[in-house]
Design a protein around this motif. Structure first.
Motif, PDB file in Angstrom:
ATOM      1  N   PHE A 108       6.090  42.361  57.113  1.00 51.29           N
ATOM      2  CA  PHE A 108       7.532  42.524  57.324  1.00 51.29           C
ATOM      3  C   PHE A 108       7.801  43.843  58.029  1.00 51.29           C
ATOM      4  O   PHE A 108       7.126  44.837  57.792  1.00 51.29           O
ATOM      5  N   PHE A 109       8.806  43.813  58.892  1.00 57.44           N
ATOM      6  CA  PHE A 109       9.197  44.988  59.662  1.00 57.44           C
ATOM      7  C   PHE A 109      10.561  45.492  59.224  1.00 57.44           C
ATOM      8  O   PHE A 109      11.460  44.706  58.935  1.00 57.44           O
ATOM      9  N   ASP A 110      10.718  46.801  59.212  1.00 52.12           N
ATOM     10  CA  ASP A 110      12.033  47.408  59.179  1.00 52.12           C
ATOM     11  C   ASP A 110      12.695  47.103  60.520  1.00 52.12           C
ATOM     12  O   ASP A 110      12.021  46.709  61.482  1.00 52.12           O
ATOM     13  N   LEU A 111      14.002  47.295  60.614  1.00 49.49           N
ATOM     14  CA  LEU A 111      14.711  47.010  61.860  1.00 49.49           C
ATOM     15  C   LEU A 111      15.006  48.271  62.668  1.00 49.49           C
ATOM     16  O   LEU A 111      14.426  48.490  63.724  1.00 49.49           O
ATOM     17  N   ASP A 112      15.900  49.114  62.146  1.00 50.61           N
ATOM     18  CA  ASP A 112      16.406  50.247  62.909  1.00 50.61           C
ATOM     19  C   ASP A 112      15.348  51.310  63.152  1.00 50.61           C
ATOM     20  O   ASP A 112      14.753  51.850  62.220  1.00 50.61           O
ATOM     21  N   ASP A 113      15.126  51.615  64.418  1.00 52.46           N
ATOM     22  CA  ASP A 113      14.156  52.599  64.886  1.00 52.46           C
ATOM     23  C   ASP A 113      12.712  52.197  64.597  1.00 52.46           C
ATOM     24  O   ASP A 113      11.806  53.022  64.683  1.00 52.46           O
ATOM     25  N   THR A 114      12.517  50.922  64.273  1.00 55.04           N
ATOM     26  CA  THR A 114      11.172  50.366  64.103  1.00 55.04           C
ATOM     27  C   THR A 114      10.933  49.258  65.119  1.00 55.04           C
ATOM     28  O   THR A 114       9.893  49.228  65.773  1.00 55.04           O
ATOM     29  N   LEU A 115      11.896  48.362  65.262  1.00 50.64           N
ATOM     30  CA  LEU A 115      11.766  47.286  66.246  1.00 50.64           C
ATOM     31  C   LEU A 115      12.409  47.661  67.584  1.00 50.64           C
ATOM     32  O   LEU A 115      12.131  47.034  68.600  1.00 50.64           O
ATOM     33  N   TYR A 116      13.264  48.659  67.576  1.00 53.00           N
ATOM     34  CA  TYR A 116      13.876  49.149  68.814  1.00 53.00           C
ATOM     35  C   TYR A 116      14.109  50.647  68.685  1.00 53.00           C
ATOM     36  O   TYR A 116      14.089  51.203  67.586  1.00 53.00           O
ATOM     37  N   LEU A 127      12.941  43.081  57.033  1.00 55.64           N
ATOM     38  CA  LEU A 127      13.629  43.537  55.828  1.00 55.64           C
ATOM     39  C   LEU A 127      14.357  44.827  56.184  1.00 55.64           C
ATOM     40  O   LEU A 127      13.731  45.828  56.536  1.00 55.64           O
ATOM     41  N   THR A 128      15.695  44.802  56.119  1.00 56.48           N
ATOM     42  CA  THR A 128      16.481  45.944  56.567  1.00 56.48           C
ATOM     43  C   THR A 128      17.669  46.202  55.652  1.00 56.48           C
ATOM     44  O   THR A 128      18.214  45.273  55.045  1.00 56.48           O
ATOM     45  N   ASN A 129      18.072  47.449  55.579  1.00 58.15           N
ATOM     46  CA  ASN A 129      19.306  47.808  54.889  1.00 58.15           C
ATOM     47  C   ASN A 129      20.498  47.591  55.803  1.00 58.15           C
ATOM     48  O   ASN A 129      20.371  47.684  57.032  1.00 58.15           O
ATOM     49  N   GLY A 130      21.653  47.344  55.200  1.00 57.83           N
ATOM     50  CA  GLY A 130      22.883  47.307  55.975  1.00 57.83           C
ATOM     51  C   GLY A 130      23.722  46.064  55.737  1.00 57.83           C
ATOM     52  O   GLY A 130      23.327  45.142  55.022  1.00 57.83           O
ATOM     53  N   PRO A 131      24.914  46.015  56.360  1.00 59.09           N
ATOM     54  CA  PRO A 131      25.781  44.834  56.278  1.00 59.09           C
ATOM     55  C   PRO A 131      25.141  43.663  57.012  1.00 59.09           C
ATOM     56  O   PRO A 131      24.526  43.849  58.066  1.00 59.09           O
TER      57      PRO A 131
END
Length: 235
Positions: free
Chosen positions: A11-19, A127-131
């Motif tokens: 699983f990947f984080d989203l923000d500043d990990t995938l872009y 898997l990411t934090n946020g709305p």
């Protein structure tokens, strides 16, 4: 090469990990004509991320709204460098930042890596934090939703648990029905993406392209600075 012979799920984080999250922030500052004097934009951005994590804990306790969090993290970051930014100007930066985040592109190697992992019959997800809607808009901009099915995308507000609470990793593990020691997480921040997965029994790979310092004695399996030539060596 990274050896994860027992891994069945990544699983990947989203923000500043995938872009690259710095790019939309920098474009927002330029659009709003914010003068950083002699301060580097990446240094300010790191502080924004730092205060975002600090204030997130306050937000999940219900003590600060998400809108105010987003303004305060920018204002506090500027203040740390002796730069004054009013709430109104911070709000303008945040509004433009959100706009620029809808124009994002993944790191060049990301889509290839995800497809490569999937070709090895691994479960791959985010898997990411946020709305939920806010994060899904980013995922769609990155076209991640076209290669990762919705049941493999986990967003904190949709779950009711957020990083750095290790229970969010335990929740995902139960949903995919894979043993914890066969799960791997890749993310950029120490407190959210290294410590909790390790404490939940996962393997962690630290995507440390911002060259941060470790904040505890936890040991990720690997630390990588970029995705260049990165692949998982699996049987």
């Amino acid at each position: 090469m990274h050896s994860l012979r027992e891994t069945e799920a990544v699983f990947f984080d989203l923000d500043d990990t995938l872009y690259d999250q710095l790019t939309p922030f920098q474009l927002a500052l330029e659009h709003c004509r914010i003068d950083l004097a002699n301060t580097k934009v990446e240094d300010v951005f790191k502080k924004v991320r730092y205060f975002s994590d600090v204030l997130w804990k306050v937000h999940i306790r219900g003590e600060i709204s998400l809108d105010l969090l987003r303004i305060e993290r920018i204002r506090c970051a500027f203040n740390d460098f002796g730069l004054s930014l009013s709430n109104q100007r911070a709000s303008e930066v945040q509004e433009r930042y959100e706009f620029e985040q809808q124009q994002i592109n993944p790191f060049p190697e990301v889509l290839t890596i995800i497809k490569d992992l999937q070709s090895r019959k691994l479960i791959v997800g985010v898997l990411t934090n946020g709305p939920v809607q806010h994060q899904m808009n980013k995922i769609k901009s990155l076209q991640i939703d076209q290669i990762i099915p919705p049941e493999r995308i986990f967003i904190s507000d949709g779950i009711g648990i957020a990083k750095p609470d290790k229970r969010v990793f335990e929740y995902v593990q139960r949903q995919i029905n894979i043993e914890s020691n066969k799960c791997c997480y890749i993310g950029d921040t120490w407190e959210n993406d290294v410590v909790p997965p390790i404490e939940a029994g996962w393997t962690s790979i630290w995507f440390n392209h911002r060259k941060r310092k470790p904040q505890s004695n936890h040991i990720p399996l690997e630390t990588i600075m970029s995705y260049d030539n990165f692949m998982l060596k699996l049987p």
